[in-house]
Each structure stands twice: as structure tokens, then as C-alpha cells.
Design a protein around this motif. Structure first.
Motif, PDB file in Angstrom:
ATOM      1  N   LEU A  12      -3.351   5.083   4.249  1.00  0.00           N
ATOM      2  CA  LEU A  12      -3.436   3.654   4.585  1.00  0.00           C
ATOM      3  C   LEU A  12      -4.733   3.302   5.304  1.00  0.00           C
ATOM      4  CD1 LEU A  12       0.224   2.937   5.756  1.00  0.00           C
ATOM      5  CD2 LEU A  12      -0.846   2.231   3.610  1.00  0.00           C
ATOM      6  N   ALA A  13      -5.395   4.283   5.887  1.00  0.00           N
ATOM      7  CA  ALA A  13      -6.662   4.020   6.576  1.00  0.00           C
ATOM      8  C   ALA A  13      -7.738   3.557   5.613  1.00  0.00           C
ATOM      9  CB  ALA A  13      -7.121   5.272   7.325  1.00  0.00           C
ATOM     10  N   THR A  14      -7.671   4.029   4.382  1.00  0.00           N
ATOM     11  CA  THR A  14      -8.684   3.652   3.398  1.00  0.00           C
ATOM     12  C   THR A  14      -8.134   2.747   2.312  1.00  0.00           C
ATOM     13  OG1 THR A  14      -8.226   5.714   2.200  1.00  0.00           O
ATOM     14  CG2 THR A  14     -10.078   5.714   3.745  1.00  0.00           C
ATOM     15  N   ARG A  15      -6.818   2.772   2.126  1.00  0.00           N
ATOM     16  CA  ARG A  15      -6.205   1.932   1.088  1.00  0.00           C
ATOM     17  C   ARG A  15      -4.973   1.237   1.673  1.00  0.00           C
ATOM     18  NH1 ARG A  15      -7.381   6.713  -1.142  1.00  0.00           N
ATOM     19  NH2 ARG A  15      -5.220   7.432  -0.988  1.00  0.00           N
ATOM     20  N   PRO A  16      -5.166   0.231   2.516  1.00  0.00           N
ATOM     21  CA  PRO A  16      -4.013  -0.454   3.125  1.00  0.00           C
ATOM     22  C   PRO A  16      -3.155  -1.122   2.060  1.00  0.00           C
ATOM     23  CG  PRO A  16      -6.093  -1.118   4.158  1.00  0.00           C
ATOM     24  CD  PRO A  16      -6.450  -0.349   2.940  1.00  0.00           C
ATOM     25  N   ARG A  17      -1.857  -1.036   2.243  1.00  0.00           N
ATOM     26  CA  ARG A  17      -0.934  -1.710   1.334  1.00  0.00           C
ATOM     27  C   ARG A  17       0.222  -2.247   2.160  1.00  0.00           C
ATOM     28  NH1 ARG A  17       1.139   2.971  -2.632  1.00  0.00           N
ATOM     29  NH2 ARG A  17       2.558   1.299  -3.278  1.00  0.00           N
ATOM     30  N   ALA A  18       0.839  -3.310   1.688  1.00  0.00           N
ATOM     31  CA  ALA A  18       1.879  -3.967   2.472  1.00  0.00           C
ATOM     32  C   ALA A  18       3.073  -3.060   2.711  1.00  0.00           C
ATOM     33  CB  ALA A  18       2.332  -5.252   1.782  1.00  0.00           C
ATOM     34  N   ARG A  19       3.521  -2.329   1.682  1.00  0.00           N
ATOM     35  CA  ARG A  19       4.711  -1.496   1.822  1.00  0.00           C
ATOM     36  C   ARG A  19       4.489  -0.143   1.171  1.00  0.00           C
ATOM     37  NH1 ARG A  19       6.525  -6.553   0.329  1.00  0.00           N
ATOM     38  NH2 ARG A  19       7.661  -7.680   1.981  1.00  0.00           N
ATOM     39  N   THR A  20       4.941   0.893   1.856  1.00  0.00           N
ATOM     40  CA  THR A  20       4.899   2.258   1.330  1.00  0.00           C
ATOM     41  C   THR A  20       6.299   2.841   1.443  1.00  0.00           C
ATOM     42  OG1 THR A  20       2.590   2.568   2.019  1.00  0.00           O
ATOM     43  CG2 THR A  20       3.893   4.550   1.595  1.00  0.00           C
ATOM     44  N   TYR A  21       6.842   3.304   0.319  1.00  0.00           N
ATOM     45  CA  TYR A  21       8.174   3.904   0.290  1.00  0.00           C
ATOM     46  C   TYR A  21       8.034   5.409   0.087  1.00  0.00           C
ATOM     47  CZ  TYR A  21       9.402  -0.963  -0.579  1.00  0.00           C
ATOM     48  OH  TYR A  21       9.512  -2.330  -0.491  1.00  0.00           O
ATOM     49  N   ILE A  22       8.757   6.185   0.875  1.00  0.00           N
ATOM     50  CA  ILE A  22       8.635   7.642   0.824  1.00  0.00           C
ATOM     51  C   ILE A  22      10.039   8.245   0.748  1.00  0.00           C
ATOM     52  CG2 ILE A  22       7.731   9.710   1.956  1.00  0.00           C
ATOM     53  CD1 ILE A  22       5.893   7.802   3.578  1.00  0.00           C
ATOM     54  N   GLY A  23      10.268   9.064  -0.263  1.00  0.00           N
ATOM     55  CA  GLY A  23      11.561   9.715  -0.418  1.00  0.00           C
ATOM     56  C   GLY A  23      12.281   9.240  -1.664  1.00  0.00           C
ATOM     57  N   ALA A  24      12.996  10.152  -2.319  1.00  0.00           N
ATOM     58  CA  ALA A  24      13.638   9.844  -3.596  1.00  0.00           C
ATOM     59  C   ALA A  24      14.685   8.748  -3.487  1.00  0.00           C
ATOM     60  CB  ALA A  24      14.283  11.114  -4.171  1.00  0.00           C
ATOM     61  N   GLN A  25      15.352   8.633  -2.329  1.00  0.00           N
ATOM     62  CA  GLN A  25      16.433   7.660  -2.210  1.00  0.00           C
ATOM     63  C   GLN A  25      15.958   6.253  -1.874  1.00  0.00           C
ATOM     64  OE1 GLN A  25      15.917  10.338  -0.110  1.00  0.00           O
ATOM     65  NE2 GLN A  25      17.879  11.032   0.707  1.00  0.00           N
ATOM     66  N   ALA A  26      14.678   6.086  -1.552  1.00  0.00           N
ATOM     67  CA  ALA A  26      14.215   4.809  -0.996  1.00  0.00           C
ATOM     68  C   ALA A  26      14.448   3.640  -1.948  1.00  0.00           C
ATOM     69  CB  ALA A  26      12.744   4.913  -0.611  1.00  0.00           C
ATOM     70  N   ARG A  27      13.810   3.652  -3.099  1.00  0.00           N
ATOM     71  CA  ARG A  27      13.926   2.502  -3.999  1.00  0.00           C
ATOM     72  C   ARG A  27      15.340   2.348  -4.566  1.00  0.00           C
ATOM     73  NH1 ARG A  27       9.054   0.095  -5.148  1.00  0.00           N
ATOM     74  NH2 ARG A  27       7.189   1.267  -4.591  1.00  0.00           N
ATOM     75  N   PRO A  28      16.011   3.437  -5.023  1.00  0.00           N
ATOM     76  CA  PRO A  28      17.398   3.273  -5.485  1.00  0.00           C
ATOM     77  C   PRO A  28      18.316   2.720  -4.403  1.00  0.00           C
ATOM     78  CG  PRO A  28      16.524   5.388  -6.201  1.00  0.00           C
ATOM     79  CD  PRO A  28      15.527   4.811  -5.255  1.00  0.00           C
ATOM     80  N   GLY A  29      18.129   3.175  -3.153  1.00  0.00           N
ATOM     81  CA  GLY A  29      18.965   2.688  -2.062  1.00  0.00           C
ATOM     82  C   GLY A  29      18.773   1.205  -1.831  1.00  0.00           C
ATOM     83  N   ILE A  30      17.518   0.753  -1.859  1.00  0.00           N
ATOM     84  CA  ILE A  30      17.229  -0.670  -1.669  1.00  0.00           C
ATOM     85  C   ILE A  30      17.806  -1.492  -2.812  1.00  0.00           C
ATOM     86  CG2 ILE A  30      15.359  -2.367  -1.587  1.00  0.00           C
ATOM     87  CD1 ILE A  30      13.675  -0.176  -0.195  1.00  0.00           C
ATOM     88  N   LEU A  31      17.688  -0.972  -4.045  1.00  0.00           N
ATOM     89  CA  LEU A  31      18.201  -1.694  -5.209  1.00  0.00           C
ATOM     90  C   LEU A  31      19.722  -1.802  -5.156  1.00  0.00           C
ATOM     91  CD1 LEU A  31      17.765  -3.009  -7.966  1.00  0.00           C
ATOM     92  CD2 LEU A  31      17.852  -0.719  -8.984  1.00  0.00           C
ATOM     93  N   MET A  32      20.394  -0.700  -4.839  1.00  0.00           N
ATOM     94  CA  MET A  32      21.860  -0.729  -4.778  1.00  0.00           C
ATOM     95  C   MET A  32      22.345  -1.677  -3.691  1.00  0.00           C
ATOM     96  SD  MET A  32      23.202   3.142  -5.584  1.00  0.00           S
ATOM     97  CE  MET A  32      22.171   3.981  -4.392  1.00  0.00           C
ATOM     98  N   HIS A  33      21.627  -1.693  -2.553  1.00  0.00           N
ATOM     99  CA  HIS A  33      22.007  -2.601  -1.475  1.00  0.00           C
ATOM    100  C   HIS A  33      21.820  -4.052  -1.889  1.00  0.00           C
ATOM    101  CE1 HIS A  33      21.442  -4.875   2.315  1.00  0.00           C
ATOM    102  NE2 HIS A  33      22.394  -4.081   2.756  1.00  0.00           N
ATOM    103  N   ALA A  34      20.752  -4.318  -2.644  1.00  0.00           N
ATOM    104  CA  ALA A  34      20.498  -5.686  -3.085  1.00  0.00           C
ATOM    105  C   ALA A  34      21.543  -6.153  -4.097  1.00  0.00           C
ATOM    106  CB  ALA A  34      19.107  -5.787  -3.693  1.00  0.00           C
ATOM    107  N   LEU A  35      21.974  -5.251  -4.984  1.00  0.00           N
ATOM    108  CA  LEU A  35      22.904  -5.626  -6.037  1.00  0.00           C
ATOM    109  C   LEU A  35      24.355  -5.682  -5.565  1.00  0.00           C
ATOM    110  CD1 LEU A  35      21.415  -3.546  -8.991  1.00  0.00           C
ATOM    111  CD2 LEU A  35      21.204  -6.006  -8.614  1.00  0.00           C
TER     112      LEU A  35
END
Length: 346
Positions: free
Chosen positions: A246-269
Motif C-alpha cells: 500500500l505504500a506504493t500502490r494505495p487502494r481503498a480496500r484490501t481483502y486477505i484470506g480465502a474466506q473474506a469475499r465469500p463471507g462478505i457475499l453470504m452476509h450480504a445475501l
């Protein structure tokens, strides 16, 4: 060389920030890192040091914090240890001023402190709930309040908030932790919107899943049972490398770990279904866990350990099947929920 005696950079060294750095060196970048004494913080300090960044390290325990600074200097970096309690806004302002006075600038500020209290909401002392929110949410706000004026004056800077998957998906038996993480995410989004007219200033959120750090062992526990993070857990060094990126390539959100995106999607649905499933799994894990004494952990006193790893990866394999089964069950349930919704709209 002691961190307090490290030479200040020359004016020419102060002219560049993260935007001018290359992926191979951060020699002209000054990073302030809170929660630097163990876990992700210690791993991040060493990762930045390996890239040559100048570091201002903050934590409550002076002795362990100094040991991290010494390790960073042995790696060839300049490091300043500043014992700091993030719940004290004056101390956070002093931390920012110490960094600016010593190195002339701050290019990146990482709010990394995170504490927790495990136990039923009604069994956890109210003072402990308050302390979790003060350290996590208010600690991040104190850090931002201390450094944003400096970033505005310079026209650039990167502010990083360590949040976790708990900022999207509620964690049963950790109500105050969940409240603080949801709060940090909302605060980050609001601050990013306010600063949108300053393209050189970035507000970054980092969302790792459960990390193999000493954090859970150091935290408060009022459950009466020994707790550990559910597998699979993430290596703290992986999170540290994401912070360096992030020091050289700042980005708004960084997700780390296999469960991150599926967990967020399941919670949203299917948030209610997800909550019931997590509550069932959490309750089952508590019932089968070994007994443990109630403890305030590191809520009101600094942690004494300085390890990077929590030792949970070696213990996690036997429970992988349970969590894979839960994931499959949740996936089927979400699919059924979507199918039901689709039929009801026809």
C-alpha cells in the motif's frame, strides 16, 4: 545505534513520498505504525525495515517496542520507538509530532491496534466493552485526527486502517469487537469521501480474515473456555506484505484470506441465516473447548509477549473439515434463499 540517536534526514531526503518510491525500496518513506510490538505489527515493522523505510513505532510496552526498533535498525532501517496508548488522544498527537520532529515528515500512518473481549455480551464487564471500542474505534480516530492535518498541509499521505473481516460479518461472542470494526469501516468511508478532493491523500482499509497472531491469546476472555481462531488462519507476514504494498500502490480496500469475499457475499445475501449459522458454530465451539479462567487480557495492561505468530496454524488442521462443511452448508442455504426470492418475484 539507538532509535533516539538516529540521524535526521537531510532536506533533500524529505522531498519524496510514497508516490515517488519504487516497489524495491522505501528509503524515502516515513511510516508510523501503531500496535507494533507483536503479531501483524511486528511483522509489518520488519517488512518495512527490509525495504529501507524509516519507522516510528508505537505500542504501550516500552521494552518490547524497543526490541522491535532494535531489530529494524539491525535490518538497516531507521527506527524510533514511542510508547503510546492509542486511547489517549494527546498521546497520539504527541506521536505524530515526534515523527515529524524526528524525520521531518510522515508519508504513511497505519492504525494497526486491535483488541478484543470474548464472551457472552451480558457476561462481559461493561468496562471491557468500552475499552474495546476505545482502543479499536476511537484509537483509529485519534490517529487520523493527529495526522490528517499534516497530510493536508503536504498534499499527500496514506492513512491505513486495519479492520478485519469482522468489519463486514458480525462475530458472535465478540459484540464490542464487532461494533468497533463496523464503526471503523464506516469512519473510513466517511473520511475518504471528505478527502476525495485531495487526490494525493489515500484512506486504505485492510480486511484480513482470522490471523495467526498472539492477539486472541493476549485478549480478554470471559467465556470460561479456551478460545482460538477458526481455520484456516492467515500468516501475519502475508498481512504485513499487503501493508508494504500500500505504500506504493494505495487502494481503498484490501481483502486477505480465502474466506473474506465469500463471507462478505453470504452476509450480504442472507444476513440472518449467516448470523444463525455463525451463532450455532460459535456456541458449539465454546461447548467443546477446554475450560479457562476469566481474564482481562491486554485490555487495561500492555501485552508482554512480542511474538509474530500465535501458533494456531499448527492446531487448525483437525477442525478444517468442520469449517469446510459450514461453508458448503451456508452456500447451499444462500442458493436456496436466492431461489426462493426469485420464485416470489415471478
Amino acid at each position: 545505534m539507538s532509535p533516539l540517536s538516529a540521524a535526521k534526514p537531510s532536506p533533500s531526503d524529505r522531498s519524496s513520498g510514497p508516490a515517488d518510491a519504487t516497489p524495491h525500496t522505501l528509503r524515502q518513506v516515513v511510516v508510523v505504525l501503531t500496535g507494533a510490538s507483536s503479531g501483524i505489527g511486528r511483522a509489518a515493522a520488519l517488512a518495512f525495515a527490509a525495504q529501507g523505510a524509516s519507522l516510528v513505532l508505537a505500542a504501550r510496552n516500552r521494552e518490547t517496542l524497543q526490541s522491535v526498533a532494535d531489530d529494524c535498525e539491525r535490518a538497516g532501517a531507521r527506527a524510533l520507538a514511542v510508547p503510546t496508548d492509542v486511547t489517549d488522544p494527546a498521546a497520539m498527537s504527541a506521536l505524530a509530532q515526534a515523527a515529524i520532529d524526528h524525520f521531518g515528515q510522515v508519508d504513511m500512518w497505519i492504525n494497526n491496534v486491535g483488541v478484543g473481549a470474548v464472551g457472552r455480551f451480558e457476561d462481559t464487564p461493561l468496562a471491557s466493552h468500552r475499552r474495546v471500542v476505545e482502543a479499536n474505534l476511537l484509537g483509529h480516530m485519534h490517529g487520523a485526527y493527529a495526522i490528517v492535518p499534516h497530510f493536508l498541509a503536504r498534499g499527500r499521505g496514506t492513512l491505513v486502517h486495519m479492520i478485519s473481516l469482522g468489519g463486514w460479518v458480525a462475530t458472535p461472542y465478540a459484540a464490542a469487537y464487532t461494533a468497533s470494526k463496523f464503526g471503523i469501516r464506516g469512519f473510513s468511508e466517511s473520511l475518504r469521501a471528505e478527502l476525495s478532493g485531495h487526490p494525493g491523500i489515500h484512506v486504505c482499509e485492510v480486511f484480513p480474515t482470522f490471523v495467526d497472531s498472539p492477539g486472541m491469546s493476549h485478549g480478554a476472555n470471559y467465556s470460561g473456555h479456551r478460545v482460538r481462531p477458526p481455520p484456516p488462519v492467515v500468516d501475519p507476514r502475508r498481512v504485513a506484505n499487503a501493508l508494504v504494498a500500500l505504500a506504493t500502490r494505495p487502494r481503498a480496500r484490501t481483502y486477505i484470506g480465502a474466506q473474506a469475499r465469500p463471507g462478505i457475499l453470504m452476509h450480504a445475501l442472507a444476513p440472518h441465516l449467516m448470523a444463525r449459522a455463525l451463532g450455532w458454530v460459535g456456541g458449539a465451539a465454546m461447548r467443546h473447548a477446554a475450560p479457562a479462567d476469566r481474564t482481562d487480557g491486554n485490555l487495561f495492561e500492555p501485552s508482554r509477549g512480542c511474538a509474530i505468530d500465535g501458533g494456531f496454524r499448527q492446531k487448525a488442521r483437525s477442525a478444517d473439515a468442520l469449517w469446510l462443511g459450514l461453508g458448503a452448508l451456508a452456500g447451499v442455504a444462500v442458493a436456496a434463499c436466492l431461489s426462493s426470492n426469485a420464485r416470489s418475484t415471478r
